[in-house]
Every structure is written in C-alpha cells, then in structure tokens.
Design a protein around this motif. Structure first.
Motif, PDB file in Angstrom:
ATOM      1  N   ARG A   1      57.928  30.668  36.485  1.00 13.37           N
ATOM      2  CA  ARG A   1      56.583  30.746  35.920  1.00 13.37           C
ATOM      3  C   ARG A   1      55.568  31.150  36.982  1.00 13.37           C
ATOM      4  NH1 ARG A   1      52.860  27.426  36.413  1.00 13.37           N
ATOM      5  NH2 ARG A   1      54.161  25.661  36.990  1.00 13.37           N
ATOM      6  N   ARG A   2      55.661  30.545  38.167  1.00 14.15           N
ATOM      7  CA  ARG A   2      54.707  30.851  39.239  1.00 14.15           C
ATOM      8  C   ARG A   2      54.869  32.268  39.774  1.00 14.15           C
ATOM      9  NH1 ARG A   2      56.385  25.595  40.940  1.00 14.15           N
ATOM     10  NH2 ARG A   2      57.719  26.574  42.533  1.00 14.15           N
ATOM     11  N   MET A   3      56.089  32.767  39.810  1.00 16.69           N
ATOM     12  CA  MET A   3      56.352  34.075  40.400  1.00 16.69           C
ATOM     13  C   MET A   3      56.234  35.222  39.401  1.00 16.69           C
ATOM     14  SD  MET A   3      59.435  33.110  43.024  1.00 16.69           S
ATOM     15  CE  MET A   3      59.364  34.643  43.949  1.00 16.69           C
ATOM     16  N   SER A   4      56.206  34.918  38.142  1.00 12.92           N
ATOM     17  CA  SER A   4      56.106  35.944  37.117  1.00 12.92           C
ATOM     18  C   SER A   4      54.828  36.772  37.285  1.00 12.92           C
ATOM     19  CB  SER A   4      56.111  35.296  35.733  1.00 12.92           C
ATOM     20  OG  SER A   4      55.948  36.269  34.723  1.00 12.92           O
ATOM     21  N   ILE A   5      54.926  38.045  37.017  1.00 14.47           N
ATOM     22  CA  ILE A   5      53.743  38.908  36.999  1.00 14.47           C
ATOM     23  C   ILE A   5      52.859  38.527  35.812  1.00 14.47           C
ATOM     24  CG2 ILE A   5      52.922  41.283  36.729  1.00 14.47           C
ATOM     25  CD1 ILE A   5      55.590  42.194  38.014  1.00 14.47           C
ATOM     26  N   ILE A   6      53.488  38.022  34.775  1.00 11.66           N
ATOM     27  CA  ILE A   6      52.778  37.682  33.549  1.00 11.66           C
ATOM     28  C   ILE A   6      52.341  36.220  33.581  1.00 11.66           C
ATOM     29  CG2 ILE A   6      52.861  37.669  31.014  1.00 11.66           C
ATOM     30  CD1 ILE A   6      53.361  40.454  32.407  1.00 11.66           C
ATOM     31  N   GLN A   7      51.056  36.002  33.495  1.00  8.20           N
ATOM     32  CA  GLN A   7      50.511  34.651  33.329  1.00  8.20           C
ATOM     33  C   GLN A   7      50.452  34.385  31.829  1.00  8.20           C
ATOM     34  OE1 GLN A   7      46.693  33.191  35.254  1.00  8.20           O
ATOM     35  NE2 GLN A   7      46.004  33.535  33.147  1.00  8.20           N
ATOM     36  N   GLU A   8      50.991  33.259  31.393  1.00 13.02           N
ATOM     37  CA  GLU A   8      51.006  32.919  29.969  1.00 13.02           C
ATOM     38  C   GLU A   8      49.843  32.024  29.568  1.00 13.02           C
ATOM     39  OE1 GLU A   8      52.914  34.316  27.794  1.00 13.02           O
ATOM     40  OE2 GLU A   8      54.368  35.256  29.123  1.00 13.02           O
ATOM     41  N   GLU A   9      49.380  31.161  30.472  1.00 16.85           N
ATOM     42  CA  GLU A   9      48.309  30.216  30.150  1.00 16.85           C
ATOM     43  C   GLU A   9      47.305  30.157  31.287  1.00 16.85           C
ATOM     44  OE1 GLU A   9      49.944  26.419  29.191  1.00 16.85           O
ATOM     45  OE2 GLU A   9      51.198  27.207  27.609  1.00 16.85           O
ATOM     46  N   PRO A  10      46.057  29.926  31.068  1.00 18.11           N
ATOM     47  CA  PRO A  10      45.424  29.607  29.796  1.00 18.11           C
ATOM     48  C   PRO A  10      45.219  30.837  28.908  1.00 18.11           C
ATOM     49  CG  PRO A  10      43.782  29.628  31.519  1.00 18.11           C
ATOM     50  CD  PRO A  10      45.121  29.862  32.175  1.00 18.11           C
ATOM     51  N   TYR A  11      45.433  32.028  29.445  1.00 20.10           N
ATOM     52  CA  TYR A  11      45.389  33.252  28.650  1.00 20.10           C
ATOM     53  C   TYR A  11      46.423  34.208  29.239  1.00 20.10           C
ATOM     54  CZ  TYR A  11      42.648  35.004  32.596  1.00 20.10           C
ATOM     55  OH  TYR A  11      42.243  35.367  33.859  1.00 20.10           O
ATOM     56  N   ARG A  12      46.905  35.131  28.432  1.00 19.51           N
ATOM     57  CA  ARG A  12      47.921  36.078  28.902  1.00 19.51           C
ATOM     58  C   ARG A  12      47.255  37.134  29.770  1.00 19.51           C
ATOM     59  NH1 ARG A  12      51.782  38.601  25.612  1.00 19.51           N
ATOM     60  NH2 ARG A  12      53.200  38.066  27.276  1.00 19.51           N
ATOM     61  N   ALA A  13      47.788  37.293  30.990  1.00 20.36           N
ATOM     62  CA  ALA A  13      47.194  38.230  31.933  1.00 20.36           C
ATOM     63  C   ALA A  13      48.252  38.727  32.909  1.00 20.36           C
ATOM     64  CB  ALA A  13      46.059  37.550  32.704  1.00 20.36           C
ATOM     65  N   ILE A  14      47.928  39.848  33.539  1.00 20.60           N
ATOM     66  CA  ILE A  14      48.758  40.402  34.604  1.00 20.60           C
ATOM     67  C   ILE A  14      48.236  39.856  35.927  1.00 20.60           C
ATOM     68  CG2 ILE A  14      49.534  42.512  35.767  1.00 20.60           C
ATOM     69  CD1 ILE A  14      50.510  42.204  32.849  1.00 20.60           C
ATOM     70  N   ARG A  15      49.107  39.235  36.682  1.00 20.14           N
ATOM     71  CA  ARG A  15      48.757  38.750  38.024  1.00 20.14           C
ATOM     72  C   ARG A  15      48.951  39.915  38.989  1.00 20.14           C
ATOM     73  NH1 ARG A  15      52.572  33.670  37.068  1.00 20.14           N
ATOM     74  NH2 ARG A  15      51.071  32.192  36.221  1.00 20.14           N
ATOM     75  N   MET A  16      47.855  40.516  39.356  1.00 22.90           N
ATOM     76  CA  MET A  16      47.919  41.740  40.150  1.00 22.90           C
ATOM     77  C   MET A  16      48.503  41.509  41.545  1.00 22.90           C
ATOM     78  SD  MET A  16      47.047  43.822  37.874  1.00 22.90           S
ATOM     79  CE  MET A  16      46.733  45.397  38.655  1.00 22.90           C
ATOM     80  N   ALA A  17      48.260  40.348  42.137  1.00 23.00           N
ATOM     81  CA  ALA A  17      48.836  40.069  43.456  1.00 23.00           C
ATOM     82  C   ALA A  17      50.358  39.965  43.364  1.00 23.00           C
ATOM     83  CB  ALA A  17      48.248  38.796  44.047  1.00 23.00           C
TER      84      ALA A  17
END
Length: 151
Positions: free
Chosen positions: A95-111
């Motif tokens: 979950r922490r390493m995923s590019i995709i953040q699921e919560e609190p909203y779905r987003a791309i973790r650019m870093a």
C-alpha cells in the motif's frame, strides 16, 4: 545517449510518456522499453515532508491523459508484483509503495512514480538524501538499496 532529469516530481509524467513512445510508437516490447526508460530517468527529490509530496487525482489524469493513466497502472501492477515476491504478505508495504493512493482519495503518487521509473534518486543535499532514505522513503530504500545516492 539521452538523459532525463526529473527535478522534483513535476516532470514525472515523462515516464509514462516515454513508455508510450517506446511501446506504442516505436513498437518495443514492454520489458525492453522499461529498461530503457529506467536507464534514461534520474530523480532529484526536493520535498522531505511526506504530506507535501505531489499527488494527482486519478479522475483528472484519466480525463486529460487516459493512455498515460493506463500505462501508470501497468507500471504499478508490474512493480507491486515484484515487491510482493520480495515481501510476501506485507500488504502495508504494498500500500505504501504503490503509485496509486486509494485513500482518502484516489490519486497518483508522483514521487513513487519517479522513484520506480528512475535509475537513481537523490536529495538536494547530503542531509536531505539521508532524510529521504530514513524518513520519507524507507520502504523504497529497503527495496532499492543501491538506487538512493547523494550526488
């Protein structure tokens, strides 16, 4: 030789764009294109506060750049499969390493995208690089111990 320096996360979209060009335009297979992509990109992080790391809403990216979003999903899937092989059952790490953040909203973790798609990662100073390794991206440093440097 081509080199692309990601000076923080703003230009991280060059990773899926480069993959789009190599796979869809040049006809390379995914693995060859990914190898070239990683060897081409380097990432300098400027943000040591995790809450300040850039995140782009998935809806926005999907509306503006749907092909790039699909490529990011492909990158993420392949990456997480490799992480799972190395850390079986560690769903928090996935979950922490995923590019995709699921919560609190779905987003791309650019870093996360920048780290995964680059051959080297550094901070803007030695102390900054140490903070990245120890505080901001310890999971990535554990997975990629030779990727983080102070240059």
């Amino acid at each position: 030789m081509l080199a692309i320096q990601l000076n923080d996360t703003h230009p991280a979209l060059s990773i899926p764009e480069f993959m789009r060009l190599l796979v869809y335009e040049e006809g390379l297979d995914w693995e060859e294109a990914w190898d070239i992509c990683i060897r081409t990109h380097a990432y300098t992080n400027h943000t040591v506060l995790p809450e300040a790391l850039e995140k782009w809403p998935i809806d926005l990216l999907g509306n503006l750049l749907p092909v790039h979003l699909r490529i990011i999903y492909d990158i993420n899937l392949r990456f997480l499969q490799k992480v799972e092989e190395n850390f079986p059952g560690d769903f928090d790490k996935l979950r922490r390493m995923s590019i995709i953040q699921e919560e609190p909203y779905r987003a791309i973790r650019m870093a996360n995208l920048a780290i995964i798609g680059s051959h080297t990662v550094n901070g803007v100073a030695e102390l900054h690089s140490k903070l990245l390794v120890n505080n901001v991206f310890p999971d990535f440093h554990e997975y990629y111990p030779n990727k983080f440097h102070n240059k």
